[in-house]
Each structure stands twice: as structure tokens, then as C-alpha cells.
Enzyme design. Sequence first.
Site, PDB file in Angstrom:
ATOM      1  N   SER A 156       0.926  -1.002  -0.007  1.00 44.01           N
ATOM      2  CA  SER A 156       0.109   0.042  -0.147  1.00 44.01           C
ATOM      3  C   SER A 156       0.898   1.272   0.036  1.00 44.01           C
ATOM      4  O   SER A 156       2.119   1.039   0.492  1.00 44.01           O
ATOM      5  CB  SER A 156      -0.727  -0.049   1.304  1.00 44.01           C
ATOM      6  N   TYR A 170      -2.993   0.329  10.550  1.00 39.22           N
ATOM      7  CA  TYR A 170      -2.701  -0.140   9.180  1.00 39.22           C
ATOM      8  C   TYR A 170      -1.573   0.189   8.675  1.00 39.22           C
ATOM      9  O   TYR A 170      -0.687  -0.522   7.873  1.00 39.22           O
ATOM     10  CB  TYR A 170      -3.998   0.443   8.431  1.00 39.22           C
ATOM     11  N   LYS A 174       1.709  -2.117   7.305  1.00 35.87           N
ATOM     12  CA  LYS A 174       2.255  -2.228   5.750  1.00 35.87           C
ATOM     13  C   LYS A 174       3.447  -1.897   5.756  1.00 35.87           C
ATOM     14  O   LYS A 174       4.274  -2.353   4.868  1.00 35.87           O
ATOM     15  CB  LYS A 174       1.320  -1.221   5.071  1.00 35.87           C
TER      16      LYS A 174
END
Length: 275
Positions: A156, A170, A174
Amino acid sequence: MTFPFADVSASPLTALLSLTGRRVVVTGGAQGLGFAIARRLAEAGAAVAVADLQEDRARAAATQLTADFGIDAIGVAMDVASSASVDSSAAAVVERLGGIDVWVNNAGVFPSAALGEMSDEHWDQVFAVNTRGVRNGARAAVRTMADGGVVVNIVSTAGFRGVAAGMSAYVSSKHAVRGLTKQLALELAPRGIRVLGVAPSYVPTEGNIAAAAAAMADRAGEAGDPSTVPQAMTQSLIGRLGTPDDIARVVLFCVSDLSLIMTGSTLLADAGETI
């Protein structure tokens, strides 16, 4: 030390792009970005195992791939956060397809929570799926890749920078996957296994739209409007949002011999967002 990577400079472009004879696993492959990836790899000739939490959707997606491209495709149930589930599903793929040559770690979650309100369970869930799930998939893959192969991790742009408020779990997960991609590439090159990451910006899929709208609602204290999410989450320089197939074509490049010189990199598929 001998590294088993051939020089394919004399190969025609069609051969470099072809995945005929290769067996592929795509996690989270029943819909959205995962299904777009599975479609392009099937179109290139691969046999595809669609792995998903929902086995009925995985099987339906596999049936569609076979109908559209005439390739072998199967659907398997897989919870990427569970080592036992990943290992048993990988064994089923090997039994039914004869082996695994490519593994795409696509499954992921991105629930939103402000740090002061974030529970341990929230943090652990995100890392269980997004980071341990990548480890679980890569480990299962390399245990079956006797003759080399490719692992692609869907990272991402959040693996390169901070994003919206409430996304600390998150973003951290990542960044970890991006680091894991580098380390696995280093460890697995002597076995002929390449490891690459692909880092998309926001792409409107069923899951992404719902999750992003929920995050907006949490911050606003009211119902989120999914139609406003893309404008709020992207800074595309190409005049449009990316599509699932935009990302799928980058993954196809990564798993094909077109990218044989590459390992350890994470390719930004972000329409210039992170410039």
C-alpha cells in the site's frame, strides 16, 4: 554460490509474459483487487487457486475463471491469519494443481480507530491479517517451491508514508510488510525465489469503499458517503483513480519473466500520489 535465475534476454516477449504451466495462489481472491489479479494471471495462462475466507465465493470466482479463460482454477477456504488454515489450504492446492509457483499475498483489512480509543484487539487483528498473514502465506509458498518461484505482497502507499487519521495500525502493518519483502528477497534468492511488493493507492473496490466510508463516518460521527471517499483519499496525477485491473497488470509484470531482474523492491502503483 550459484543463484538459479536464467538469462532470458533471447526469449520472445510472448514467452516472457506467459504464465502457462505455472500454478498461482491469490489470497483474498474472490472479489475486488484479488479477483482482478486472478483474472489477469489466468488470462496469461496460469492455473489459479482463489483463496478466500468465504469458500463459496472462492469457488464461484474459480468457476468464472475457468469459463472465461479455459484454465484450471479452484476455490479454497483460507484464513490468512491462521497458520493452520494457510498450511492446510496450501496442501490442498498442491494436491489439486500439482504444486505452487506463484503466491500473491493480497488479503488485508484496514479498520479505523483513533490511537486513544484503539483496543489491543484492534491492533492485533490488523497485524494478524496484514502482516502475519503475509508471513504465513510466504512460508507456505516457499515450502512448496522446489524449483523457484515468485511471492508478491500487496503493500500500500501506507507502507511508504502516513495516511488518514485513525490508520496507525494499518500504516504500521504495511511498513512491516514492506520490510518483510526486502528480507525475504535476501533470504530466498539462493533458492530461485523472487519476492516483490506492489503498493497501490486507494482503488475503489467493494471492500475498500465500505471500509473507507466507515472510517469517514467514525471521524465525522455520522453516516459516511461512499461516493465522496475517492476524492478524500487520493491525489492522482493521471486524472483518474486507479482501477483493480491497473494494479493487476503490475502484479502480472512482477510474477512474469519480464521482471526477472527484480527482487526485494516494492513497486508504487499510485498514479504519482506519493511524489
